[in-house]
Design an enzyme around this catalytic site. Structure first.
Site, PDB file in Angstrom:
ATOM      1  N   SER A 148      -8.657  12.656  -4.653  1.00 53.72           N
ATOM      2  CA  SER A 148      -9.433  11.609  -3.763  1.00 53.72           C
ATOM      3  C   SER A 148     -10.129  12.840  -2.820  1.00 53.72           C
ATOM      4  O   SER A 148      -9.747  13.872  -2.601  1.00 53.72           O
ATOM      5  CB  SER A 148      -8.373  11.050  -3.191  1.00 53.72           C
ATOM      6  N   TYR A 161      -1.389   7.651   1.713  1.00 52.57           N
ATOM      7  CA  TYR A 161      -2.454   7.906   0.240  1.00 52.57           C
ATOM      8  C   TYR A 161      -2.678   9.338   0.601  1.00 52.57           C
ATOM      9  O   TYR A 161      -2.814  10.200  -0.459  1.00 52.57           O
ATOM     10  CB  TYR A 161      -3.454   7.090   0.589  1.00 52.57           C
TER      11      TYR A 161
HETATM   12  P1  NAP Z   1      -7.529   0.014  -9.129  1.00 54.15           P
HETATM   13  O1  NAP Z   1      -8.786  -0.524  -9.519  1.00 54.15           O
HETATM   14  O2  NAP Z   1      -6.549  -0.500  -8.363  1.00 54.15           O
HETATM   15  O3  NAP Z   1      -6.676   0.352 -10.768  1.00 54.15           O
HETATM   16  C1  NAP Z   1      -5.331   0.934 -10.575  1.00 54.15           C
HETATM   17  C2  NAP Z   1      -4.624   0.838 -11.951  1.00 54.15           C
HETATM   18  O4  NAP Z   1      -3.515   1.505 -11.835  1.00 54.15           O
HETATM   19  C3  NAP Z   1      -4.525  -0.344 -12.557  1.00 54.15           C
HETATM   20  O5  NAP Z   1      -4.765  -0.645 -13.832  1.00 54.15           O
HETATM   21  C4  NAP Z   1      -3.017  -0.839 -12.276  1.00 54.15           C
HETATM   22  O6  NAP Z   1      -2.663  -1.567 -13.350  1.00 54.15           O
HETATM   23  C5  NAP Z   1      -2.451   0.482 -12.615  1.00 54.15           C
HETATM   24  N1  NAP Z   1      -1.119   0.931 -11.921  1.00 54.15           N
HETATM   25  C6  NAP Z   1      -0.839   0.992 -10.395  1.00 54.15           C
HETATM   26  N2  NAP Z   1       0.275   1.235 -10.298  1.00 54.15           N
HETATM   27  C7  NAP Z   1       0.937   1.435 -11.391  1.00 54.15           C
HETATM   28  C8  NAP Z   1       2.074   1.790 -11.840  1.00 54.15           C
HETATM   29  N3  NAP Z   1       3.323   1.946 -10.932  1.00 54.15           N
HETATM   30  N4  NAP Z   1       2.376   1.991 -13.306  1.00 54.15           N
HETATM   31  C9  NAP Z   1       1.375   1.779 -14.203  1.00 54.15           C
HETATM   32  N5  NAP Z   1       0.184   1.337 -13.754  1.00 54.15           N
HETATM   33  C10 NAP Z   1      -0.011   1.162 -12.321  1.00 54.15           C
HETATM   34  O7  NAP Z   1      -7.852   1.594  -8.832  1.00 54.15           O
HETATM   35  P2  NAP Z   1      -8.983   2.342  -9.015  1.00 54.15           P
HETATM   36  O8  NAP Z   1      -9.804   2.446  -7.919  1.00 54.15           O
HETATM   37  O9  NAP Z   1      -9.448   2.495 -10.422  1.00 54.15           O
HETATM   38  O10 NAP Z   1      -8.326   3.941  -8.907  1.00 54.15           O
HETATM   39  C11 NAP Z   1      -7.959   4.612  -9.811  1.00 54.15           C
HETATM   40  C12 NAP Z   1      -7.427   6.039  -9.383  1.00 54.15           C
HETATM   41  O11 NAP Z   1      -8.353   6.705  -8.797  1.00 54.15           O
HETATM   42  C13 NAP Z   1      -6.161   5.878  -8.390  1.00 54.15           C
HETATM   43  O12 NAP Z   1      -5.267   6.822  -8.636  1.00 54.15           O
HETATM   44  C14 NAP Z   1      -6.929   6.052  -6.929  1.00 54.15           C
HETATM   45  O13 NAP Z   1      -5.952   6.490  -5.890  1.00 54.15           O
HETATM   46  C15 NAP Z   1      -7.888   6.964  -7.176  1.00 54.15           C
HETATM   47  N6  NAP Z   1      -9.105   7.046  -6.588  1.00 54.15           N
HETATM   48  C16 NAP Z   1      -9.764   5.935  -6.459  1.00 54.15           C
HETATM   49  C17 NAP Z   1     -11.081   6.158  -5.551  1.00 54.15           C
HETATM   50  C18 NAP Z   1     -11.930   5.029  -5.291  1.00 54.15           C
HETATM   51  O14 NAP Z   1     -12.885   4.798  -4.429  1.00 54.15           O
HETATM   52  N7  NAP Z   1     -11.692   3.599  -6.150  1.00 54.15           N
HETATM   53  C19 NAP Z   1     -11.590   7.223  -5.034  1.00 54.15           C
HETATM   54  C20 NAP Z   1     -10.645   8.250  -5.327  1.00 54.15           C
HETATM   55  C21 NAP Z   1      -9.470   8.253  -5.885  1.00 54.15           C
HETATM   56  P3  NAP Z   1      -1.547  -2.660 -13.178  1.00 54.15           P
HETATM   57  O15 NAP Z   1      -1.654  -3.260 -11.590  1.00 54.15           O
HETATM   58  O16 NAP Z   1      -1.517  -3.736 -14.027  1.00 54.15           O
HETATM   59  O17 NAP Z   1      -0.165  -1.973 -13.084  1.00 54.15           O
HETATM   60  C1  GCO Z   2      -9.492   4.794   1.350  1.00 50.61           C
HETATM   61  C2  GCO Z   2      -9.023   5.675   0.239  1.00 50.61           C
HETATM   62  C3  GCO Z   2      -9.382   5.405  -1.027  1.00 50.61           C
HETATM   63  C4  GCO Z   2     -11.026   6.044  -1.090  1.00 50.61           C
HETATM   64  C5  GCO Z   2     -10.869   7.168  -2.031  1.00 50.61           C
HETATM   65  C6  GCO Z   2     -11.593   8.235  -1.541  1.00 50.61           C
HETATM   66  O1  GCO Z   2     -10.211   5.428   2.263  1.00 50.61           O
HETATM   67  O2  GCO Z   2      -9.318   3.812   1.327  1.00 50.61           O
HETATM   68  O3  GCO Z   2      -9.539   6.819   0.528  1.00 50.61           O
HETATM   69  O4  GCO Z   2      -9.571   3.979  -1.301  1.00 50.61           O
HETATM   70  O5  GCO Z   2     -11.764   5.049  -1.935  1.00 50.61           O
HETATM   71  O6  GCO Z   2      -9.561   7.711  -2.422  1.00 50.61           O
HETATM   72  O7  GCO Z   2     -11.969   9.468  -2.430  1.00 50.61           O
END
Ligand code: NAP
Ligand code: GCO
Length: 267
Positions: A148, A161
């Site tokens: 992240s 986080y």
């Molecule tokens: P999301 O839309 O909330 O999807 C998260 C996924 O993880 C869902 O499929 C959820 O399915 C699964 N999950 C959560 N807890 C779990 C557990 N204990 N066991 C198994 N599955 C689990 O999140 P996303 O935005 O796609 O993010 C995916 C990854 O990228 C995360 O690690 C997040 O921190 C990272 N990230 C996101 C962003 C962003 O801006 N969106 C930026 C940087 C990093 P269920 O609820 O069915 O279990």
């Molecule tokens: C936030 C969290 C994440 C971000 C991501 C940035 O600011 O709420 O940092 O939701 O989207 O991880 O890389």
């Protein structure tokens, strides 16, 4: 030397993408499948799994879904054995499943803090530990940890986080250090702000129809002047999963539209 056209092929590979029912995981699993890999994914909810199987099906992808909570070591080892039997020994692991809790630190319970660390840091340890022996036996492996901006930066309300994602960056470097000699490459992808269910609350329209202040803040802070889409992670994931990155190890590839390069708009 490899023919460059084959460097990105994942033909014959087995990939596990955790939490790939929707969001970033779904896009990454789709990309790996389109590059030729057989896909296993997991999530915790039967409803999410059935929906995801239908979505993969619409794209012509025969993904195999497993109900598994990645924080539970027994569930994880059972899932990995099932994948070995169903699809073959895992060549590529993407530790994607994750959650966030946005709570000011002094108001956050230790239990909430622990839950975030458990899913975002302990679980990538548990899943990696379960797949590394198979990779050693096969003579190669790729592990991609979804880090992240918060692996590098802090901000209000995300102490747990940021601690977990900072730790995940170091777990990435440690796996690279400890298992690089076994031809295992462990790298991270650090997505910028990506439009998924996780970030939906930060993009909700205001009652008067205007942008959420956080939404405007992110657009101003991102040189690309937009949120990322899950599809923006597809190319980087295929690169780090393929032979194209065989001498890239312990690296975090930030895919952030330039956020980390930019101090912010000058007054
Ligand atoms: P999301 O839309 O909330 O999807 C998260 C996924 O993880 C869902 O499929 C959820 O399915 C699964 N999950 C959560 N807890 C779990 C557990 N204990 N066991 C198994 N599955 C689990 O999140 P996303 O935005 O796609 O993010 C995916 C990854 O990228 C995360 O690690 C997040 O921190 C990272 N990230 C996101 C962003 C962003 O801006 N969106 C930026 C940087 C990093 P269920 O609820 O069915 O279990
Ligand atoms: C936030 C969290 C994440 C971000 C991501 C940035 O600011 O709420 O940092 O939701 O989207 O991880 O890389």
């Amino acid at each position: 030397m490899n023919d460059v056209s084959n460097l990105f092929s994942l033909e014959g590979k087995v990939a596990l993408v955790t939490g790939a029912a929707y969001g970033i995981g779904f896009a990454i699993a789709t990309a790996l499948a389109e590059a030729g890999a057989r896909i296993a994914f997991n999530c915790r909810s039967r409803e999410h799994m059935d929906k995801a199987l239908a979505e993969y099906g619409k794209l012509g992808i025969e993904a195999k879904g497993y109900l598994c909570d990645v924080t539970d070591e027994k569930q994880v080892t059972d899932m990995v054995s099932d994948i070995n039997a169903d699809l073959g020994v895992i060549d590529i692991l993407v530790n994607n499943a994750g959650i966030i809790k946005r709570i000011p630190m002094t108001e956050m319970s230790a239990e909430d803090f622990r839950q975030v660390i458990d899913i975002d840091l302990n679980a990538p340890f548990i899943v990696s530990k379960a797949v590394i022996p198979g990779m050693i036996a096969k003579g190669h492996g790729k592990i991609i940890n979804i880090c992240s901006m918060m692996s590098e930066l802090g901000r209000e309300t995300v102490s747990a986080y940021a601690s977990a994602k900072g730790g995940l960056k170091m777990l990435t470097r440690n796996i690279a250090s400890e298992y690089g000699a076994y031809n295992i490459q462990c790298n991270g992808i650090g997505p910028g702000y990506i439009a998924t269910p996780q970030t939906a609350p930060l993009r909700e329209k205001q009652p008067d129809g205007s942008r959420h202040p956080f939404d405007s803040f992110i657009i101003a802070k991102t040189p690309a002047a937009r949120w990322g889409e899950p599809g923006d992670l597809m190319g980087p994931a295929v690169f780090l999963a393929s032979d194209a990155s065989n001498f890239v190890n312990g690296h975090i590839l930030y895919v952030d539209g330039g956020i980390l390069a930019y101090i912010g708009k000058q007054p």
